[in-house]
Design a protein around this motif. Structure first.
Motif, PDB file in Angstrom:
ATOM      1  N   GLU A  76       0.854  -1.196   0.000  1.00 52.68           N
ATOM      2  CA  GLU A  76       0.000   0.000   0.000  1.00 52.68           C
ATOM      3  C   GLU A  76       0.882   1.235   0.000  1.00 52.68           C
ATOM      4  O   GLU A  76       1.906   1.282   0.704  1.00 52.68           O
ATOM      5  CB  GLU A  76      -0.891   0.015   1.244  1.00 52.68           C
ATOM      6  CG  GLU A  76      -1.989  -1.037   1.182  1.00 52.68           C
ATOM      7  CD  GLU A  76      -2.904  -1.014   2.394  1.00 52.68           C
ATOM      8  OE1 GLU A  76      -2.495  -0.469   3.441  1.00 52.68           O
ATOM      9  OE2 GLU A  76      -4.021  -1.554   2.292  1.00 52.68           O
TER      10      GLU A  76
ATOM     11  N   CYS B 297     -10.765  -0.843 -10.863  1.00 54.53           N
ATOM     12  CA  CYS B 297     -11.545  -1.372  -9.736  1.00 54.53           C
ATOM     13  C   CYS B 297     -10.839  -2.601  -9.155  1.00 54.53           C
ATOM     14  O   CYS B 297     -10.782  -2.792  -7.946  1.00 54.53           O
ATOM     15  CB  CYS B 297     -12.957  -1.747 -10.174  1.00 54.53           C
ATOM     16  SG  CYS B 297     -13.952  -0.308 -10.585  1.00 54.53           S
TER      17      CYS B 297
ATOM     18  N   SER C 286      -7.273  -1.195  -7.479  1.00 51.26           N
ATOM     19  CA  SER C 286      -7.245  -0.229  -6.373  1.00 51.26           C
ATOM     20  C   SER C 286      -6.887  -0.985  -5.099  1.00 51.26           C
ATOM     21  O   SER C 286      -7.455  -2.053  -4.829  1.00 51.26           O
ATOM     22  CB  SER C 286      -8.628   0.419  -6.225  1.00 51.26           C
ATOM     23  OG  SER C 286      -8.664   1.161  -5.015  1.00 51.26           O
ATOM     24  N   CYS C 287      -5.965  -0.451  -4.314  1.00 49.15           N
ATOM     25  CA  CYS C 287      -5.567  -1.179  -3.101  1.00 49.15           C
ATOM     26  C   CYS C 287      -6.634  -1.057  -2.018  1.00 49.15           C
ATOM     27  O   CYS C 287      -6.590  -1.775  -1.026  1.00 49.15           O
ATOM     28  CB  CYS C 287      -4.208  -0.711  -2.596  1.00 49.15           C
ATOM     29  SG  CYS C 287      -4.245   0.853  -1.720  1.00 49.15           S
ATOM     30  N   GLY C 288      -7.572  -0.132  -2.204  1.00 49.69           N
ATOM     31  CA  GLY C 288      -8.699  -0.033  -1.283  1.00 49.69           C
ATOM     32  C   GLY C 288      -8.426   0.828  -0.068  1.00 49.69           C
ATOM     33  O   GLY C 288      -9.294   1.023   0.782  1.00 49.69           O
ATOM     34  N   GLN C 289      -7.213   1.368   0.004  1.00 51.39           N
ATOM     35  CA  GLN C 289      -6.832   2.121   1.188  1.00 51.39           C
ATOM     36  C   GLN C 289      -7.629   3.427   1.317  1.00 51.39           C
ATOM     37  O   GLN C 289      -8.019   3.804   2.405  1.00 51.39           O
ATOM     38  CB  GLN C 289      -5.330   2.419   1.083  1.00 51.39           C
ATOM     39  CG  GLN C 289      -4.669   2.669   2.392  1.00 51.39           C
ATOM     40  CD  GLN C 289      -3.208   3.114   2.201  1.00 51.39           C
ATOM     41  OE1 GLN C 289      -2.674   3.735   3.070  1.00 51.39           O
ATOM     42  NE2 GLN C 289      -2.572   2.802   1.107  1.00 51.39           N
TER      43      GLN C 289
ATOM     44  N   THR D  31     -10.896   5.991   0.136  1.00 50.50           N
ATOM     45  CA  THR D  31     -12.279   5.861  -0.345  1.00 50.50           C
ATOM     46  C   THR D  31     -12.482   6.392  -1.769  1.00 50.50           C
ATOM     47  O   THR D  31     -13.170   5.743  -2.559  1.00 50.50           O
ATOM     48  CB  THR D  31     -13.226   6.574   0.640  1.00 50.50           C
ATOM     49  OG1 THR D  31     -12.890   6.127   1.949  1.00 50.50           O
ATOM     50  CG2 THR D  31     -14.679   6.258   0.351  1.00 50.50           C
TER      51      THR D  31
ATOM     52  N   ARG E   1     -11.255   3.651  -4.071  1.00 49.80           N
ATOM     53  CA  ARG E   1     -11.924   2.353  -3.880  1.00 49.80           C
ATOM     54  C   ARG E   1     -13.373   2.388  -4.385  1.00 49.80           C
ATOM     55  O   ARG E   1     -13.817   1.521  -5.118  1.00 49.80           O
ATOM     56  CB  ARG E   1     -11.890   1.959  -2.404  1.00 49.80           C
ATOM     57  CG  ARG E   1     -12.500   0.608  -2.127  1.00 49.80           C
ATOM     58  CD  ARG E   1     -12.459   0.238  -0.657  1.00 49.80           C
ATOM     59  NE  ARG E   1     -13.370   1.040   0.144  1.00 49.80           N
ATOM     60  CZ  ARG E   1     -13.006   1.893   1.091  1.00 49.80           C
ATOM     61  NH1 ARG E   1     -11.731   2.076   1.366  1.00 49.80           N
ATOM     62  NH2 ARG E   1     -13.885   2.580   1.781  1.00 49.80           N
ATOM     63  N   LEU E   2     -14.118   3.444  -3.977  1.00 51.72           N
ATOM     64  CA  LEU E   2     -15.531   3.507  -4.339  1.00 51.72           C
ATOM     65  C   LEU E   2     -15.785   4.311  -5.603  1.00 51.72           C
ATOM     66  O   LEU E   2     -16.688   4.005  -6.374  1.00 51.72           O
ATOM     67  CB  LEU E   2     -16.337   4.117  -3.184  1.00 51.72           C
ATOM     68  CG  LEU E   2     -16.395   3.276  -1.918  1.00 51.72           C
ATOM     69  CD1 LEU E   2     -17.247   3.954  -0.866  1.00 51.72           C
ATOM     70  CD2 LEU E   2     -16.968   1.896  -2.219  1.00 51.72           C
TER      71      LEU E   2
ATOM     72  N   THR F 182     -15.721   2.451  -8.919  1.00 56.77           N
ATOM     73  CA  THR F 182     -16.870   1.564  -9.163  1.00 56.77           C
ATOM     74  C   THR F 182     -18.062   2.386  -9.662  1.00 56.77           C
ATOM     75  O   THR F 182     -18.847   1.907 -10.482  1.00 56.77           O
ATOM     76  CB  THR F 182     -17.277   0.766  -7.897  1.00 56.77           C
ATOM     77  OG1 THR F 182     -17.683   1.685  -6.901  1.00 56.77           O
ATOM     78  CG2 THR F 182     -16.146  -0.079  -7.377  1.00 56.77           C
TER      79      THR F 182
ATOM     80  N   SER G  97      -7.636  11.421  -4.123  1.00 54.67           N
ATOM     81  CA  SER G  97      -7.001  10.116  -3.877  1.00 54.67           C
ATOM     82  C   SER G  97      -5.607  10.286  -3.295  1.00 54.67           C
ATOM     83  O   SER G  97      -4.942  11.297  -3.517  1.00 54.67           O
ATOM     84  CB  SER G  97      -6.910   9.311  -5.173  1.00 54.67           C
ATOM     85  OG  SER G  97      -8.186   8.919  -5.576  1.00 54.67           O
TER      86      SER G  97
END
Ligand SMILES: Cc1cc2nc3c(=O)[nH]c(=O)nc-3n(C[C@H](O)[C@H](O)[C@H](O)COP(=O)(O)O)c2cc1C
Length: 404
Positions: free
Chosen positions: A178, A318, A321-324, A326, A329-330, A333, A366
């Motif tokens: 990350e 999608c 994305s490491c999702g760390q 928001t 991550r969102l 999508t 981001s």
């Protein structure tokens, strides 16, 4: 196959890595940095940061142990040039890393190799062993007192975000890949919190070439702010896909002519984090001051649906994305959902406008370069193929309000 634009002779083939390293071994740290800075070499991994400046920051940073890291993650969709360099010119890359080590005072080198390139590992290890046997790695390199450096190969596992240098370092340290917050910067606080240099495979190869041929030789080609040749991985709807050595500053049109892509409708320059250039912009220059790229060029012919292109790249974002954070991550999508609504004919023009604004927010909010550039392809498709996209939306919207 690598195809050179100018004289059909690839520059790297003519280089002698031992001569490059000898030149550096005979110089002081400051002289090496001065030589690389004078060439105006900029990083070939995408961001184009001046290599000499990066080395200078690291050389001035305090630390008991410094590192030189070669970013061979090459996860950008459409990029395959580093694989070719590592296959054909590993000694040039290792010489470049050793030169960087002498410049910054590092004794340890790490090559972070993309998981999918595991098949290259054995050959690279053999090349490293040969360098040790030849006195080009280890203690007293080329007989120079105090010039000590060795390189290890570490494997990635195929995550796109691990090409981002701070995520790469996290991964090298054995943590989840990350990105870190910056500052502190890698030059001060990199691998194991020690001063580190991270450069792309191609950057190290050019640095070695510059040590052999001199900075003026390098500067003759390119533009004021983007000097030298660059390797491009060119794929898609073209007659002659491959890795090309081309001068920076070449127009998209000239590049397409070189690869047999004259009929193109669009080209994605810079991979998933790059942008879409439409026919109307084919006179733009591929260089850091106009359309920058780490080397990926994907060409789309007249029959391609640009919404499919947007869908494909957003699916990738999608997934990767490491999702760390928001927004990335969102947000991506939501962009993908909008593209699918457009494909199904259920997206209103007003909603599309909101999603374009969201795309711009993802860019601003981001945490790392992945999220900051994740909406680029979608946004540049909406901008450049306005009619094609708006024809798929329900209701009307003033074109001027679609994107400021
Ligand atoms: C999501 C993401 C992926 C990246 N992937 C790579 C990569 O595969 N190889 C690379 O050299 N740089 C990659 N970069 C850029 C690195 O963070 C870094 O800028 C680069 O390795 C510095 O080397 P250079 O100055 O020689 O270009 C990536 C950046 C981001 C944000």
């Amino acid at each position: 196959m690598i195809k050179s634009f100018v004289d059909k002779k690839l520059t790297f083939r003519d280089m002698d890595p031992d001569v490059s390293l000898k030149a550096a071994a005979d110089m002081s740290s400051a002289e090496i940095i001065e030589t690389v800075s004078a060439s105006s070499l900029r990083g070939r991994g995408g961001a184009g940061f001046p290599t000499g400046a990066k080395w200078k920051f690291c050389s001035r940073a305090e630390g008991d142990q410094k590192y030189v890291v070669c970013n061979a993650d090459e996860g950008e969709p459409g990029t395959f040039k580093d694989r070719v360099i590592l296959t054909r010119f590993p000694h040039l890359v290792f010489a470049g890393m050793s030169i960087a080590a002498r410049a910054v005072g590092a004794t340890r080198g790490l090559l972070y190799l993309r998981g999918e390139y595991t098949y290259l590992r054995e050959g690279l290890m053999a090349a490293l062993q040969k360098r040790r046997d030849d006195g080009l790695l280890g203690d007293e390199i080329m007989g120079v007192d105090g010039f000590e450096f060795d390189i290890e190969i570490r494997m990635g596992s195929g995550a796109y975000v691990c090409g981002e240098e701070t995520a790469l370092i996290e991964s090298l340290e054995g943590h989840r890949g990350e990105p870190r917050n910056r500052p502190p910067f890698t030059a001060d606080t990199g691998m194991n919190a020690m001063p580190s240099v991270v450069n792309n495979v191609e950057t190290f190869a050019w640095a070695a070439a510059i040590m052999e041929k001199g900075p003026e030789w390098f500067r003759v080609v390119g533009t004021d702010q983007s000097t030298g040749f660059k390797l491009f991985s060119v794929s898609g709807d073209i007659d002659r896909p491959g890795v090309y050595e081309l001068p920076l500053g070449i127009t998209v049109q000239e590049l397409l002519a070189a690869v047999g892509g004259e009929n193109a409708k669009a080209a994605v320059i810079g991979g998933a984090s790059g942008r879409v250039v439409s026919q109307a912009e084919f006179n733009r220059k591929v260089c850091y001051e106009d359309v920058p790229t780490g080397g990926a060029v994907i060409v789309f012919g007249p029959g391609r649906d640009m919404l499919d292109v947007a869908e494909n790249f957003l699916e990738f974002m999608c997934e990767e994305s490491c999702g760390q954070c928001t927004p990335c991550r969102l947000g991506n999508t939501k962009l993908l959902e909008c593209v699918r609504m457009l494909q199904e004919g259920t997206c209103s023009a007003a909603y599309l406008r909101e999603i374009v604004e969201l795309g711009e927010s993802i860019h601003l909010a981001s945490k790392c370069g992945l999220g900051q550039s994740s909406g680029n392809i979608f946004l540049s498709i909406v901008e450049n193929f306005r009619e094609e996209i708006m024809g798929r939306a329900l209701g009307a919207v003033e074109p001027a309000t679609l994107r400021s």
